[in-house]
Design a protein around this motif. Structure first.
Motif, short mmCIF file in Angstrom:
data_model
loop_
_atom_site.label_atom_id
_atom_site.label_comp_id
_atom_site.label_asym_id
_atom_site.label_seq_id
_atom_site.Cartn_x
_atom_site.Cartn_y
_atom_site.Cartn_z
N ALA A 67 0.97 -1.12 -0.16
CA ALA A 67 -0.11 -0.06 0.12
C ALA A 67 0.91 1.29 -0.04
N HIS A 68 0.14 2.36 0.03
CA HIS A 68 1.00 3.57 -0.05
C HIS A 68 1.59 3.74 1.48
N PRO A 69 2.85 4.62 1.55
CA PRO A 69 3.41 4.70 2.83
C PRO A 69 2.20 5.32 3.78
N GLY A 70 2.27 4.54 4.83
CA GLY A 70 1.32 5.38 5.89
C GLY A 70 -0.06 4.87 5.74
N PHE A 71 -0.27 3.82 4.94
CA PHE A 71 -1.73 3.17 4.61
C PHE A 71 -1.38 1.50 4.80
N ILE A 72 -2.46 0.91 4.95
CA ILE A 72 -2.49 -0.57 4.84
C ILE A 72 -3.68 -1.01 4.16
N ARG A 73 -3.55 -1.99 3.48
CA ARG A 73 -5.05 -2.57 2.76
C ARG A 73 -5.38 -3.74 4.08
N LEU A 74 -6.65 -3.44 4.14
CA LEU A 74 -7.58 -4.25 5.05
C LEU A 74 -7.20 -5.85 4.77
N SER A 75 -7.08 -6.19 3.46
CA SER A 75 -6.83 -7.77 3.48
C SER A 75 -5.39 -8.03 3.89
N ASP A 76 -4.71 -7.12 3.94
CA ASP A 76 -3.29 -7.21 4.79
C ASP A 76 -3.35 -7.67 6.23
N VAL A 77 -4.34 -6.93 6.87
CA VAL A 77 -4.47 -6.97 8.15
C VAL A 77 -4.47 -8.54 8.58
N TYR A 78 -5.33 -9.12 7.81
CA TYR A 78 -5.65 -10.69 7.95
C TYR A 78 -4.50 -11.25 8.24
N LYS A 79 -3.19 -10.92 7.34
CA LYS A 79 -1.93 -11.63 7.47
C LYS A 79 -1.21 -11.42 8.52
N LEU A 80 -1.44 -10.53 9.52
CA LEU A 80 -0.95 -10.18 10.67
C LEU A 80 -1.56 -11.04 11.73
N ALA A 81 -2.65 -11.54 11.43
CA ALA A 81 -3.68 -12.08 12.56
C ALA A 81 -2.58 -13.67 13.05
N LYS A 82 -2.92 -14.12 14.27
CA LYS A 82 -2.17 -15.09 14.75
C LYS A 82 -2.79 -16.33 14.11
N GLU A 83 -2.02 -17.37 14.16
CA GLU A 83 -2.45 -18.46 13.71
C GLU A 83 -3.42 -19.15 14.50
#
Length: 261
Positions: free
Chosen positions: A10-26
């Motif tokens: 994403a652009h600097p200072g932003f995050i795609r919501l789809s990428d938030v799921y990648k941060l979720a614990k297994e």
């Protein structure tokens, strides 16, 4: 996980919501309670029995992205919801026990709809047993219309049985008279033979016995109450007799003959 690799999508200072799921614990969190803000569409209907059912099946799960608690009371939390391994919602909770700041980002409405249908299946939709009546069940009109204040049934043109508080007076129950058994109550009858049945709404009480001197000795407040009420009634309060009644577990066959209190 390398945050820079995710942020690079994403652009600097932003995050795609789809990428938030990648941060979720297994690993999934144990769901012991379903907050209303998770599914406001079903607010107030999701009780602990629903949480227990989904916890066992593990089709709907929560995975945390971030959790912080500075004083074990005020928290900051970002978590995600998944149904059948599909992520569909990002949740925020902050402040006192997570109550002060809340947010929800639904990224897949179709999966949310499927999850909602699943939750509805798990809900106890059977009404409480004491709320269920046959359609042809006969109730006193005041039990239907005068539940808050009297006069409604009469205003609609119904014949309403007159209450008989002129000759019967409620005197107490087990709280005032410890010698009574559970479910018993005491009624004063003034100058009349006691009715076999009394009723209040659709609750019915059958005569058990007369109050004895031993009862009065065990509950002196009862005798004083009867004396005070009789004195207050003046001429109408002569010859008071006190009787023990008990609530009928089932509506008696002759319920129509019960004297309304």
């Amino acid at each position: 996980m390398d945050i820079s690799s995710i942020a690079g999508n994403a652009h600097p200072g932003f995050i795609r919501l789809s990428d938030v799921y990648k941060l979720a614990k297994e690993t999934a969190e144990e769901i012991w309670h379903i907050p209303d803000e998770w599914f406001p569409e079903l607010s107030g209907f999701l009780d602990n029995s629903v949480a227990e059912a989904i916890r066992e099946e593990k089709r709907l799960i929560e995975r945390q992205v971030f959790y912080s608690s500075g004083d074990s009371y005020r928290i900051t939390q970002v978590s995600t919801l998944w149904f059948d391994a599909k992520p569909f919602c990002i949740l925020q909770a902050g402040g006192r026990s997570g109550r002060d700041a809340k947010g929800r980002f639904v990224t897949d409405p179709s999966v949310l709809a499927t999850a909602l249908a699943y939750l509805v299946e798990k809900m106890l939709v059977t009404p409480a047993e004491n709320d269920v009546y046959p359609a042809d069940y006969e109730l006193p009109v005041e039990a239907v219309f005068d539940f808050y204040s009297s006069g409604t049934a009469a205003s609609l043109g119904f014949e309403v049985a007159a209450t008989r508080r002129d000759i019967y007076e409620y005197a107490g129950n087990r709280d005032e008279m410890p010698a009574l058994e559970h479910g018993h109550l005491v009624i004063i009858a003034y100058g009349v033979e006691p009715a076999k049945l009394l009723r209040s709404g659709d609750s019915y009480y059958e005569l058990v016995r007369e109050v004895t001197p031993a009862d009065n000795a065990a509950s002196p407040n009862l005798a004083r109450f009867v004396e005070a009420v009789s004195k207050d009634r003046g001429e109408r309060g002569k010859n008071p007799m006190t009787y023990v009644y008990q609530e009928c577990k089932q509506r008696p066959a002759d319920y129509r003959d019960a004297v309304p209190l």
